[in-house]
Design an enzyme around this catalytic site. Sequence first.
Site, short mmCIF file in Angstrom:
data_model
loop_
_atom_site.label_atom_id
_atom_site.label_comp_id
_atom_site.label_asym_id
_atom_site.label_seq_id
_atom_site.Cartn_x
_atom_site.Cartn_y
_atom_site.Cartn_z
N SER A 1 0.80 -1.15 0.05
CA SER A 1 0.04 -0.21 -0.07
C SER A 1 0.95 1.05 0.00
O SER A 1 2.10 1.25 0.33
CB SER A 1 -0.74 -0.01 1.17
N TYR B 1 -2.84 -0.83 10.06
CA TYR B 1 -3.13 -0.98 8.68
C TYR B 1 -1.61 -0.66 8.10
O TYR B 1 -1.07 -1.63 7.46
CB TYR B 1 -4.11 -0.34 8.06
#
Length: 248
Positions: A132, A145
């Site tokens: 990400s 996350y």
Amino acid sequence: MKHSLITGAGSGIGRATALNLAKRGDHVWVLDHNSQAADQTTEMITQINGSAEPITCDVSDPDSIEQAFSKIDRLDNLVNNAGIAHVGDIGHTSLEDFEHVYQVNVKGAFLCLRKAIPKMLPNGGSIVNLASIASKVGIEDRFAYSMSKGAIFTMSLSIARDYVKKGIRCNCVCPGRVHTPFIDGYLKDNYPEDQRAEVFEKLSSYQPIGRMGRPEEIASLIGFLTSDDATFITASAYDIDGGVSNLQ
């Protein structure tokens, strides 16, 4: 025919990737914890005359992984896509939240890598891990996350280093915000209906390009990295984020 395994292939980026690889002629193992979703993706592939088989599996459970990989004889490509998100800074991240994200995003990738690589060694192959932009830049309220995707980024480099002489390439892709069912669920769970369009626009405009990505766009990059056109590429992390990393 290449044999490719995509985790989290029941929806979103995973489903788009499964369809992309099936269209080029791969046999696709459609792995997802939701058996109905895995069956749906498999049916979509069948409808385009592709080859696929569904596997129901919880990537965080070693026994489930063991059972899933026992069904696979040959493996040329692994796409570690399965993952979950969490919203919150460290003050709003409970131990349970942290461990849940770790179990799925980090441990899940580890377990799949550990079982996939021995099956890939005879013929070589390609691994693509879903990292990400949170692996590289600070994103507000994404503590757990970001931790998990940072791990994916460095795991990818480690695998690439250890197997570069053994015929296995490993790269990761770093998407920005992509319009997946998670986005729709997040809006539904956190905002009244009359505010969702406005919030969706705000989330979209975070990307300098002015919109969210589409799952098919991420799948196209994954398709390239797992193709024979990318055999000189390993240990790389590809931003696909509408300019967030470099234009913010």
